[in-house]
Design a protein around this motif. Structure first.
Motif, PDB file in Angstrom:
ATOM      1  N   THR A  57       0.854  -1.180   0.000  1.00 55.56           N
ATOM      2  CA  THR A  57       0.000   0.000   0.000  1.00 55.56           C
ATOM      3  C   THR A  57       0.891   1.231   0.000  1.00 55.56           C
ATOM      4  O   THR A  57       1.705   1.413   0.897  1.00 55.56           O
ATOM      5  N   GLY A  58       0.772   2.017  -1.037  1.00 57.01           N
ATOM      6  CA  GLY A  58       1.665   3.174  -1.165  1.00 57.01           C
ATOM      7  C   GLY A  58       3.107   2.709  -1.209  1.00 57.01           C
ATOM      8  O   GLY A  58       3.463   1.836  -1.987  1.00 57.01           O
ATOM      9  N   TYR A  59       3.922   3.251  -0.318  1.00 57.40           N
ATOM     10  CA  TYR A  59       5.321   2.856  -0.234  1.00 57.40           C
ATOM     11  C   TYR A  59       5.576   1.878   0.907  1.00 57.40           C
ATOM     12  O   TYR A  59       6.713   1.594   1.251  1.00 57.40           O
ATOM     13  N   GLU A  60       4.513   1.357   1.492  1.00 61.61           N
ATOM     14  CA  GLU A  60       4.623   0.462   2.636  1.00 61.61           C
ATOM     15  C   GLU A  60       4.332  -0.981   2.245  1.00 61.61           C
ATOM     16  O   GLU A  60       3.527  -1.244   1.356  1.00 61.61           O
ATOM     17  N   ILE A  61       4.979  -1.908   2.946  1.00 58.43           N
ATOM     18  CA  ILE A  61       4.759  -3.332   2.777  1.00 58.43           C
ATOM     19  C   ILE A  61       4.493  -3.898   4.168  1.00 58.43           C
ATOM     20  O   ILE A  61       5.260  -3.664   5.093  1.00 58.43           O
ATOM     21  N   TYR A  62       3.370  -4.616   4.314  1.00 56.83           N
ATOM     22  CA  TYR A  62       2.990  -5.178   5.604  1.00 56.83           C
ATOM     23  C   TYR A  62       2.768  -6.675   5.502  1.00 56.83           C
ATOM     24  O   TYR A  62       2.091  -7.146   4.593  1.00 56.83           O
ATOM     25  N   GLY A  63       3.293  -7.419   6.459  1.00 55.42           N
ATOM     26  CA  GLY A  63       2.996  -8.834   6.585  1.00 55.42           C
ATOM     27  C   GLY A  63       1.706  -9.009   7.377  1.00 55.42           C
ATOM     28  O   GLY A  63       1.199  -8.074   8.004  1.00 55.42           O
ATOM     29  N   HIS A  64       1.165 -10.220   7.355  1.00 56.10           N
ATOM     30  CA  HIS A  64      -0.122 -10.479   7.998  1.00 56.10           C
ATOM     31  C   HIS A  64      -0.067 -10.251   9.512  1.00 56.10           C
ATOM     32  O   HIS A  64      -0.975  -9.662  10.091  1.00 56.10           O
ATOM     33  N   GLU A  65       0.992 -10.716  10.163  1.00 61.33           N
ATOM     34  CA  GLU A  65       1.105 -10.529  11.610  1.00 61.33           C
ATOM     35  C   GLU A  65       1.184  -9.052  11.974  1.00 61.33           C
ATOM     36  O   GLU A  65       0.622  -8.623  12.979  1.00 61.33           O
ATOM     37  N   GLU A  66       1.889  -8.279  11.168  1.00 62.51           N
ATOM     38  CA  GLU A  66       1.992  -6.841  11.414  1.00 62.51           C
ATOM     39  C   GLU A  66       0.618  -6.179  11.289  1.00 62.51           C
ATOM     40  O   GLU A  66       0.248  -5.327  12.103  1.00 62.51           O
ATOM     41  N   LEU A  67      -0.147  -6.583  10.283  1.00 59.12           N
ATOM     42  CA  LEU A  67      -1.501  -6.047  10.116  1.00 59.12           C
ATOM     43  C   LEU A  67      -2.393  -6.458  11.287  1.00 59.12           C
ATOM     44  O   LEU A  67      -3.192  -5.651  11.778  1.00 59.12           O
ATOM     45  N   ALA A  68      -2.256  -7.704  11.755  1.00 55.22           N
ATOM     46  CA  ALA A  68      -3.047  -8.175  12.895  1.00 55.22           C
ATOM     47  C   ALA A  68      -2.711  -7.373  14.149  1.00 55.22           C
ATOM     48  O   ALA A  68      -3.596  -7.044  14.944  1.00 55.22           O
ATOM     49  N   GLU A  69      -1.445  -7.040  14.327  1.00 54.51           N
ATOM     50  CA  GLU A  69      -1.036  -6.226  15.473  1.00 54.51           C
ATOM     51  C   GLU A  69      -1.602  -4.809  15.367  1.00 54.51           C
ATOM     52  O   GLU A  69      -2.098  -4.253  16.354  1.00 54.51           O
ATOM     53  N   MET A  70      -1.558  -4.238  14.172  1.00 55.46           N
ATOM     54  CA  MET A  70      -2.140  -2.910  13.957  1.00 55.46           C
ATOM     55  C   MET A  70      -3.643  -2.940  14.225  1.00 55.46           C
ATOM     56  O   MET A  70      -4.191  -2.021  14.839  1.00 55.46           O
ATOM     57  N   TYR A  71      -4.309  -3.998  13.777  1.00 54.06           N
ATOM     58  CA  TYR A  71      -5.740  -4.168  13.989  1.00 54.06           C
ATOM     59  C   TYR A  71      -6.048  -4.238  15.487  1.00 54.06           C
ATOM     60  O   TYR A  71      -6.963  -3.573  15.982  1.00 54.06           O
ATOM     61  N   ALA A  72      -5.290  -5.060  16.210  1.00 53.51           N
ATOM     62  CA  ALA A  72      -5.506  -5.207  17.646  1.00 53.51           C
ATOM     63  C   ALA A  72      -5.352  -3.873  18.361  1.00 53.51           C
ATOM     64  O   ALA A  72      -6.175  -3.516  19.208  1.00 53.51           O
ATOM     65  N   ASN A  73      -4.309  -3.136  18.029  1.00 52.81           N
ATOM     66  CA  ASN A  73      -4.081  -1.832  18.662  1.00 52.81           C
ATOM     67  C   ASN A  73      -5.212  -0.861  18.353  1.00 52.81           C
ATOM     68  O   ASN A  73      -5.680  -0.139  19.243  1.00 52.81           O
ATOM     69  N   LYS A  74      -5.664  -0.851  17.116  1.00 52.65           N
ATOM     70  CA  LYS A  74      -6.753   0.052  16.740  1.00 52.65           C
ATOM     71  C   LYS A  74      -8.038  -0.317  17.475  1.00 52.65           C
ATOM     72  O   LYS A  74      -8.730   0.552  18.003  1.00 52.65           O
ATOM     73  N   GLN A  75      -8.353  -1.608  17.502  1.00 53.66           N
ATOM     74  CA  GLN A  75      -9.557  -2.055  18.194  1.00 53.66           C
ATOM     75  C   GLN A  75      -9.469  -1.776  19.692  1.00 53.66           C
ATOM     76  O   GLN A  75     -10.442  -1.357  20.316  1.00 53.66           O
ATOM     77  N   PHE A  76      -8.310  -1.981  20.267  1.00 53.50           N
ATOM     78  CA  PHE A  76      -8.115  -1.748  21.697  1.00 53.50           C
ATOM     79  C   PHE A  76      -8.324  -0.273  22.034  1.00 53.50           C
ATOM     80  O   PHE A  76      -8.969   0.059  23.017  1.00 53.50           O
ATOM     81  N   GLU A  77      -7.774   0.601  21.194  1.00 52.37           N
ATOM     82  CA  GLU A  77      -7.875   2.035  21.447  1.00 52.37           C
ATOM     83  C   GLU A  77      -9.301   2.554  21.296  1.00 52.37           C
ATOM     84  O   GLU A  77      -9.659   3.554  21.911  1.00 52.37           O
ATOM     85  N   THR A  78     -10.128   1.880  20.498  1.00 52.74           N
ATOM     86  CA  THR A  78     -11.480   2.366  20.280  1.00 52.74           C
ATOM     87  C   THR A  78     -12.523   1.648  21.135  1.00 52.74           C
ATOM     88  O   THR A  78     -13.675   2.027  21.118  1.00 52.74           O
ATOM     89  N   ARG A  79     -12.112   0.655  21.908  1.00 53.91           N
ATOM     90  CA  ARG A  79     -13.045  -0.077  22.778  1.00 53.91           C
ATOM     91  C   ARG A  79     -13.338   0.747  24.022  1.00 53.91           C
ATOM     92  O   ARG A  79     -12.469   1.389  24.578  1.00 53.91           O
ATOM     93  N   GLU A  80     -14.563   0.676  24.470  1.00 52.66           N
ATOM     94  CA  GLU A  80     -14.943   1.371  25.688  1.00 52.66           C
ATOM     95  C   GLU A  80     -14.434   0.654  26.924  1.00 52.66           C
ATOM     96  O   GLU A  80     -14.274   1.259  27.975  1.00 52.66           O
ATOM     97  N   THR A  81     -14.176  -0.654  26.817  1.00 55.67           N
ATOM     98  CA  THR A  81     -13.762  -1.424  27.983  1.00 55.67           C
ATOM     99  C   THR A  81     -12.259  -1.376  28.230  1.00 55.67           C
ATOM    100  O   THR A  81     -11.802  -1.737  29.292  1.00 55.67           O
ATOM    101  N   GLY A  82     -11.489  -0.945  27.245  1.00 58.48           N
ATOM    102  CA  GLY A  82     -10.037  -0.918  27.396  1.00 58.48           C
ATOM    103  C   GLY A  82      -9.495   0.481  27.286  1.00 58.48           C
ATOM    104  O   GLY A  82     -10.046   1.321  26.620  1.00 58.48           O
ATOM    105  N   TYR A  83      -8.417   0.724  27.977  1.00 55.94           N
ATOM    106  CA  TYR A  83      -7.740   2.000  27.859  1.00 55.94           C
ATOM    107  C   TYR A  83      -6.268   1.790  28.101  1.00 55.94           C
ATOM    108  O   TYR A  83      -5.874   0.888  28.822  1.00 55.94           O
ATOM    109  N   ALA A  84      -5.463   2.597  27.474  1.00 59.09           N
ATOM    110  CA  ALA A  84      -4.020   2.439  27.584  1.00 59.09           C
ATOM    111  C   ALA A  84      -3.484   3.197  28.781  1.00 59.09           C
ATOM    112  O   ALA A  84      -4.071   4.084  29.302  1.00 59.09           O
TER     113      ALA A  84
END
Length: 84
Positions: A57-84
């Motif tokens: 995507t653009g100038y970036e290359i992502y593996g599946h595990e990296e995308l899964a980690e990004m997904y987890a972080n995004k979901q965690f940050e937007t969940r009402e039950t979790g906070y950093a």
């Protein structure tokens, strides 16, 4: 919520991301798909699963595990039950 509980929640979200296809992860992360591939690179390995591709995507290359980690972080940050 304790740090321990946040880690468990984040790990579960990561596992959810691993079960998704690369296309599903890209959509959830609002990433454009320029190309998908199965050729490994030194910093980005293809794991052999036909639903797990390497995302270009653009100038970036992502593996599946990296995308899964990004997904987890995004979901965690937007969940009402979790906070950093």
């Amino acid at each position: 919520m304790s740090h321990f509980h946040n880690e468990i929640l984040l790990e579960g979200l990561f596992e959810d991301g691993l079960e998704m296809s690369t296309q599903e992860l890209a959509k959830a992360l609002d990433l454009d798909i320029d190309a998908l591939g199965t050729r490994s690179f030194p910093d980005c390995q293809f794991d052999g699963d036909p639903n797990h591709k390497i995302l270009f995507t653009g100038y970036e290359i992502y593996g599946h595990e990296e995308l899964a980690e990004m997904y987890a972080n995004k979901q965690f940050e937007t969940r009402e039950t979790g906070y950093a």
